[in-house]
Design a protein around this motif. Structure first.
Motif, short mmCIF file in Angstrom:
data_model
loop_
_atom_site.label_atom_id
_atom_site.label_comp_id
_atom_site.label_asym_id
_atom_site.label_seq_id
_atom_site.Cartn_x
_atom_site.Cartn_y
_atom_site.Cartn_z
N ALA A 1 155.22 -7.14 -103.66
CA ALA A 1 156.16 -6.67 -101.86
C ALA A 1 154.88 -5.89 -101.02
O ALA A 1 156.48 -5.56 -100.29
N GLY A 2 154.19 -5.97 -101.03
CA GLY A 2 153.33 -5.20 -99.69
C GLY A 2 152.60 -5.76 -99.34
O GLY A 2 153.17 -7.16 -98.43
N ARG A 3 151.57 -5.40 -98.18
CA ARG A 3 150.84 -6.21 -97.04
C ARG A 3 149.30 -6.57 -97.99
O ARG A 3 149.18 -7.24 -96.53
N ARG A 4 148.80 -5.82 -98.66
CA ARG A 4 147.30 -6.41 -98.94
C ARG A 4 147.19 -5.80 -100.36
O ARG A 4 147.55 -5.67 -100.88
N PHE A 5 147.38 -7.62 -101.07
CA PHE A 5 147.42 -7.07 -102.85
C PHE A 5 145.43 -7.55 -102.53
O PHE A 5 144.79 -8.69 -102.07
N ARG A 6 145.46 -6.73 -104.27
CA ARG A 6 144.22 -7.21 -104.60
C ARG A 6 143.72 -7.37 -105.68
O ARG A 6 144.59 -6.15 -106.38
N THR A 7 142.63 -8.11 -106.53
CA THR A 7 142.49 -7.79 -107.63
C THR A 7 141.36 -8.46 -107.90
O THR A 7 140.64 -8.85 -107.55
N GLU A 8 140.41 -8.15 -109.60
CA GLU A 8 139.48 -8.64 -109.11
C GLU A 8 138.47 -8.55 -110.13
O GLU A 8 139.83 -8.82 -111.45
N PHE A 9 137.88 -9.73 -110.97
CA PHE A 9 137.48 -10.02 -112.17
C PHE A 9 135.60 -9.92 -112.15
O PHE A 9 135.18 -9.95 -110.92
N GLN A 10 135.03 -10.27 -113.62
CA GLN A 10 134.23 -10.74 -113.04
C GLN A 10 133.56 -12.00 -114.14
O GLN A 10 134.30 -12.59 -115.04
N ILE A 11 132.00 -12.70 -113.91
CA ILE A 11 131.56 -13.74 -113.93
C ILE A 11 129.85 -13.19 -114.38
O ILE A 11 130.02 -12.83 -113.72
N GLY A 12 129.50 -13.74 -115.79
CA GLY A 12 128.21 -14.19 -116.08
C GLY A 12 127.13 -15.25 -115.46
O GLY A 12 127.96 -16.01 -115.65
N LEU A 13 126.04 -15.21 -115.49
CA LEU A 13 125.05 -16.14 -114.99
C LEU A 13 124.63 -15.59 -115.30
O LEU A 13 123.45 -14.27 -116.27
N PRO A 14 123.27 -16.56 -115.86
CA PRO A 14 121.88 -16.45 -116.92
C PRO A 14 120.93 -15.81 -115.79
O PRO A 14 120.69 -15.78 -114.69
N SER A 15 120.05 -15.26 -116.55
CA SER A 15 118.74 -15.42 -115.23
C SER A 15 117.78 -15.77 -114.75
O SER A 15 117.40 -15.57 -114.18
N ASP A 16 118.14 -17.97 -115.37
CA ASP A 16 117.25 -18.70 -115.03
C ASP A 16 118.69 -18.88 -113.59
O ASP A 16 118.13 -20.74 -112.97
N PHE A 17 119.24 -18.13 -112.60
CA PHE A 17 120.05 -19.08 -111.93
C PHE A 17 119.57 -19.36 -111.05
O PHE A 17 118.90 -18.35 -110.70
N TYR A 18 119.33 -20.68 -109.80
CA TYR A 18 118.74 -20.35 -108.90
C TYR A 18 119.14 -21.26 -107.99
O TYR A 18 119.64 -23.32 -107.96
N SER A 19 120.54 -21.18 -107.41
CA SER A 19 121.23 -21.78 -106.33
C SER A 19 122.12 -20.94 -105.33
O SER A 19 123.04 -20.95 -105.10
#
Length: 834
Positions: A404-422
């Motif tokens: 019911a307010g003005r600025r809503f905020r939430t967060e989460f995490q995702i993991g990527l492997p060692s060889d991520f190249y993008s």
């Protein structure tokens, strides 16, 4: 007179008896020793029991009350996990009425905005769960937080413990509650802190950034009524090691053989295994050969050595250490209760005992994780996305919420492997299920942040409200990196009611709803290892996490500061890797080996600076901070010197503008600097609009410039290729051994560790921040079977990083197409004769 004498005699008799009683007490003081000796020892439950009854003797020495069970991962002889002897002398400090365990694994926790939350797991032992427990929480809020509409909520295992108005703005507020008997459980316990905050007087979105509630880490703790709660019973109980009030966890390893090269491997392997068991983000490892060091709160002590080496350190050593490897908790008057003893009759037995501890946490090679472990500081664990994936918000810990307010905020995490190249090509997608009411005005927007960087913005254009069903929000993967990545979703909602703000908190119906059916979609991305890359080191300890051959370890000396720094770095790497890093301090050759160097600057091997593109003067020109001259100050008892305002200013001739400008231009050009002004404004516009920078406007990658640290740099970690070019070298260094250990603690603690990237990272003590040197020249190493799809994605990312090369190839392709078309047209049809 006779009556008066009678009264005086009657009064004297009790006083004489009291005096006699005091004299008796003085002659025979009251002794609590029998009660202490009869107090039951904490019950132990070794994880792999194999009872071996003690042998009776004529004069029995203090022995465990129960037969000692053994850990037997291999055929005997094998390491043994035994119970701490109940008859050992008790340490007086262990007899405290209560045991306090800090709750937070952070130095600071600030909950910001109108809604914010943080969740993590706290591991408790059976002794702690069995004890009556009180929980206290300390906090302080900003003065603009309206107490009548703001709440602070703490829950454990999804049961609310506190739900209180946020009233503490001028001083620290404290909440306290006795926990129900069945609320806590042995093992992980989910702790969640939430705030709902409203501004006292302001209704603008900007005012929501002033809403802050800081949790006091000193006053937030479990208070266990039983002193047995402080005792550790099993090796697995290391997971319950508590941090101190500043969020630091201390591991003290006492190794009498410290200084001998042969003892380095078992010490460092134990530090890694203990780090994975403890699982805390801020672990300080002290390796020493002395027992006289002061014990910090939140410290677990381990003694590692042969039975003959540890016997002078401990009051009593279990007899089984004379015949076989053992791993046991003992109580010692000098070292304290729950001291972990890792010992055996010889060095080989000590190594077997360490390997038994490592077997509890080590991950077999080839066993790929499906998630990364961050649960001790951020829950839930992020899933490891190795390919195209659809992940619902519900599984990421984001529930359905109304706001019911003005600025809503939430967060989460995702993991990527060692060889991520993008990082330069490809987009992730957020399929958003949400709704907003009719009072939300056009111009409101949804923002996505990745690791604290703005990544995407989507405006809300519809008047009268709207239901968003799998609304795609495309997120460039520029700010993603190997390891855990934090994604923040934010909705900024403008309404007419807020523009006509009256004093007081927001009132009215809910304006926004987020549904847990929303999905995060990761597309197929290029997978190939980039070296050097400190982001992969901090994320998954790459390339050391998957090295087939042991990693060559080169340290300048085997004393306490250098070994402590090495153990701290390897412990953090093992936690990131989820397995032990196999090391070899006796590698005969380093040319074609992954290597790890830990040394103060004067002791860095000669070939390392050139190989890592460091200035050769680093070894002699980087001075320790404690060698700098100390200026007189009022604090040292000297009068303060003249200030800048009181010093006379010398008259100078006017400088030639063009000459000065040319000199500055040449200097900054040599140092890699650039232009500001109209040219810089154009570059900034290109960067904001098209993600184009001077780094991408290149034909081929340029060579890295040799780096020399500034005088404010206290520690550095650098990475580069080995002389063969196929392996990776990493160096941890500082001006002196004292600063080397302090620098290892700083660079491996949160949040500094998660900021590592590029080829080199330094810690600036004046600015108190990590500074990064980006990679300009890197090599790519295949980690996956080559396929057309993966090669296409790799080429797309490389060409996106090197735009001039892409433009040249595109021009060449167009030219070839034109020539081929002209040649084809010249050979078909009929020529028109004149």
């Amino acid at each position: 007179m006779r009556g008066l004498i009678f009264i005086l005699v009657a009064m004297a008799l009790p006083l004489a008896g009291l005096s006699h009683a005091r004299a008796d007490q003085s002659a025979s003081p009251f002794d609590m020793a029998p009660e202490r000796s009869n107090a039951p020892a904490p019950a132990l439950s070794p994880s792999l029991p194999s009872p071996v009854p003690p042998t009776p003797t004529a004069n029995p020495a203090p022995q465990p009350a129960a037969p000692p069970p053994a850990v037997d991962p291999t055929p005997p002889p094998s390491p043994q996990v035994i119970a701490p002897p109940s008859a050992l002398p008790k340490v007086e400090a262990a007899q405290a009425e209560t045991f306090d365990r800090p709750l937070m694994p952070f130095r600071h926790l600030v909950l910001e905005g109108e809604v914010d939350s943080r969740a993590w797991y706290v591991v408790l032992t059976k002794n702690q769960v069995a004890s009556p427990t009180t929980l206290t929480l300390g906090y302080k809020a900003s003065v603009v937080v309206a107490p009548e509409a703001s709440r602070l909520i703490l829950s454990i295992n999804n049961q609310t413990v506190f739900d209180s108005p946020i009233t503490a703005s001028d001083q620290t507020g404290k909440l306290s509650a006795e926990l129900p008997a069945n609320l806590l459980k042995a093992g992980p316990n989910l702790v969640r802190l939430q705030v709902v905050q409203r501004h006292r007087t302001d209704c603008t979105i900007n005012s929501t950034y002033e809403l802050r509630t800081e949790i006091d880490s000193v006053a937030t703790a479990f208070h266990f009524a039983s002193s047995a709660a402080a005792r550790l019973s099993r090796v697995e109980d290391l997971a319950a090691t508590a941090p101190d009030a500043n969020g630091l966890t201390h591991l003290r390893i006492i190794a009498p053989s410290l200084g001998a090269k042969a003892s380095a491997n078992p010490i460092l392997r134990f530090a890694q295994a203990a780090s994975i068991l403890i699982g805390m983000p801020n672990l300080d490892v002290l390796v020493t050969d002395r027992t006289g060091d002061s014990i910090e709160p939140g410290t677990v002590t381990a003694v590692i050595g042969t039975v003959e080496e540890v016997r002078p350190l401990l009051r009593t050593v279990p007899r089984d250490a004379d015949s076989r490897p053992i791993v046991t908790f003992v109580d010692d008057p000098a070292l304290g209760p729950s001291t972990l003893l890792v010992s055996g009759p010889d060095a080989a037995s000590v190594s077997k005992a360490v390997d038994a501890v490592g077997a509890l946490v080590d991950r077999p090679r080839g066993n790929i994780r499906d998630m990364l472990d961050t649960s001790r500081w951020f829950a839930p664990n992020p899933p490891l996305l190795l390919r195209e994936s659809h992940v619902r918000f519900a599984s990421l810990g984001v529930p359905t919420q109304e706001f019911a307010g003005r600025r809503f905020r939430t967060e989460f995490q995702i993991g990527l492997p060692s060889d991520f190249y993008s990082v330069s090509a490809g987009e992730a997608t957020l399929l958003l299920d949400a709704a907003y009411s009719g009072e939300v005005l056009p111009g409101s927007h949804l923002d996505i942040y990745v690791n604290g960087n703005i990544a995407a913005t989507t405006p809300l254009r519809t008047s009268g409200g709207e239901i968003l069903r799998h609304l795609p929000i495309r997120i460039p993967m520029t700010h993603f990196r190997p390891g855990p990545n934090r994604v923040t979703f934010e909705a900024q909602l403008f309404t007419t009611m807020d523009s006509q703000c009256a004093a007081g908190p927001t009132k009215g119906n809910n304006r926004f709803a987020l549904f847990d059916s929303s999905e995060f979609v990761m597309p197929d991305y290029a997978r190939i290892a980039q070296q050097p890359n400190l982001a992969a080191l901090q994320g998954t300890a790459f390339p050391y996490n998957g090295a087939v051959d042991p990693v060559a370890l080169v340290v300048s000396r085997y004393d306490s500061p250098v070994m402590s720094a090495t153990a701290t770095l390897l412990a953090r790497m093992a936690l990131a890797a989820g397995r032990l890093i196999n090391i070899d301090p006796n590698a005969p050759s380093l040319d074609d080996r992954h290597a790890l160097f830990v040394a103060p600057a004067p002791d860095i091997p000669e070939q390392v600076p050139a190989q890592l593109n460091l200035d050769e003067q680093l070894r002699t020109g980087w001075k320790p901070h404690n060698d700098e001259p100390i200026l007189p100050s009022a604090a040292a008892g000297n009068p303060p010197g003249p200030t800048l305002a009181t010093l006379p200013v010398a008259a100078t001739e006017p400088a030639d503008t063009q000459e000065t400008f040319d000199r500055w231009r040449d200097t900054l050009k040599a140092e890699g600097g650039g232009w500001r002004g109209n040219v810089s404004s154009f570059q900034d516009w290109l960067q904001r609009t098209f993600q184009v920078s001077s780094q991408t406007l290149r034909f081929l990658p340029s060579r890295d410039v040799a780096f020399h640290p500034s005088r404010d740099t206290s520690a550095m970690i650098a990475q580069g290729p080995s002389p063969s070019g196929n392996k990776t070298w990493t160096l941890l260094t500082a001006p002196s051994t004292r600063e080397l250990r302090a620098g290892a603690n700083t660079l491996t603690s949160s949040p500094q560790w998660f900021q590592l990237s590029g080829r080199l990272a330094t810690y600036n003590t004046r600015l108190a921040e990590v500074q990064i040197q980006p990679v300009t020249t890197s090599s790519l190493t295949a980690t996956q079977p080559l396929s057309f799809t993966n090669l296409r994605l790799i080429a797309a990312n490389w060409l996106s990083e090197n735009l001039l090369a892409f433009a040249f190839l595109l021009f060449a392709a167009c030219l070839l197409l034109g020539l081929a078309t002209a040649l084809l047209l010249s050979r078909i049809g009929r020529r028109i004769s004149q």
